[in-house]
Design a protein around this motif. Sequence first.
Motif, PDB file in Angstrom:
ATOM      1  N   CYS A   1      -3.346   3.551  -2.137  1.00 35.16           N
ATOM      2  CA  CYS A   1      -3.161   2.806  -3.379  1.00 35.16           C
ATOM      3  C   CYS A   1      -2.650   1.402  -3.078  1.00 35.16           C
ATOM      4  N   HIS A   2      -3.362   0.421  -3.598  1.00 33.26           N
ATOM      5  CA  HIS A   2      -3.011  -0.984  -3.397  1.00 33.26           C
ATOM      6  C   HIS A   2      -2.210  -1.459  -4.608  1.00 33.26           C
ATOM      7  N   ALA A   3      -0.918  -1.647  -4.424  1.00 31.56           N
ATOM      8  CA  ALA A   3      -0.020  -1.997  -5.519  1.00 31.56           C
ATOM      9  C   ALA A   3      -0.343  -3.378  -6.083  1.00 31.56           C
ATOM     10  N   ARG A   4      -0.309  -3.472  -7.402  1.00 34.56           N
ATOM     11  CA  ARG A   4      -0.567  -4.745  -8.079  1.00 34.56           C
ATOM     12  C   ARG A   4       0.654  -5.254  -8.842  1.00 34.56           C
ATOM     13  N   SER A   5       1.377  -4.339  -9.484  1.00 37.27           N
ATOM     14  CA  SER A   5       2.525  -4.736 -10.295  1.00 37.27           C
ATOM     15  C   SER A   5       3.365  -3.511 -10.630  1.00 37.27           C
ATOM     16  N   ILE A   6       4.427  -3.732 -11.399  1.00 40.45           N
ATOM     17  CA  ILE A   6       5.278  -2.647 -11.887  1.00 40.45           C
ATOM     18  C   ILE A   6       5.219  -2.681 -13.412  1.00 40.45           C
TER      19      ILE A   6
ATOM     20  N   ASP B   1       0.834  -1.197   0.000  1.00 38.99           N
ATOM     21  CA  ASP B   1       0.000   0.000   0.000  1.00 38.99           C
ATOM     22  C   ASP B   1       0.873   1.252   0.000  1.00 38.99           C
ATOM     23  N   VAL B   2       0.472   2.212  -0.824  1.00 37.13           N
ATOM     24  CA  VAL B   2       1.135   3.514  -0.849  1.00 37.13           C
ATOM     25  C   VAL B   2       0.089   4.540  -0.448  1.00 37.13           C
ATOM     26  N   THR B   3       0.359   5.321   0.572  1.00 39.49           N
ATOM     27  CA  THR B   3      -0.636   6.267   1.077  1.00 39.49           C
ATOM     28  C   THR B   3      -0.077   7.678   1.148  1.00 39.49           C
TER      29      THR B   3
END
Length: 241
Positions: free
Chosen positions: A85-90, A22-24
């Motif tokens: 933001c819930h990270a899924r991939s790069i 998670d990015v907040t």
Amino acid sequence: MLRKILIALSLLIVPSLAQAADVTGTAKVRDGDSILIGNTRIRLGGVDAPSVDQLCLNTKGERWTCGVAARDELAKYADGKSWVCHARSIDRRGRTVARCEVGGEDIQKWLVRNGWALAYTRMSHDYDADEKAAREAKAGMWQGAFIAPWDWRVRNKKTAILGATKPPEGAHTVLLASASGPVAPSPDCTIKGNVNSAGECIYHQPTSRWYAQIKMKISKGTRWFCSVEEAEAAGCRETKR
């Protein structure tokens, strides 16, 4: 021995991935589907919004910088609000692809339902119903005429023209063009990005020595930027003169 090393490495990597899930924080909006939170560049997954230099037509069939509008509407809606933001991939550009919430609301859903992005069905069908609702309500880009952002990026001349406004003859020529042309897309977007002979992107502010001599031509890879931050986020550096 190799198996033990791999297990040890996995134990080191897994926690770091979990911590980065998670990015907040508050976000700087780069365009309609990309933001910056702290030092993390984030691509909003499942949707595709017009780039800031994409052009659409308004309800009168006139040239409209819909990419700038999408960016500004997102920035206005999310101003001062906290993002999760819930990270899924790069992705291939090194950005974190994520599903994001702003004030508890799915921001991708908001973008598509308000006509500032399309459901990116190559990756997800989560927002198909929201796109249908936006199309029926003639919201955002749907009020005028436009081509899908993924077709605009590759300049697909066979693509369908979307939207409620009947496009005039020759509309494809306008819609496949770029706001990177000779005229700035907005009075707030006057920084010129230019590619030098070494392939390096250099940006020039109106006060720079060579500003007037930089000719904005799509074929040369030039681009208008709305801020220094935006230019640098795109990988450009300021001119040394």
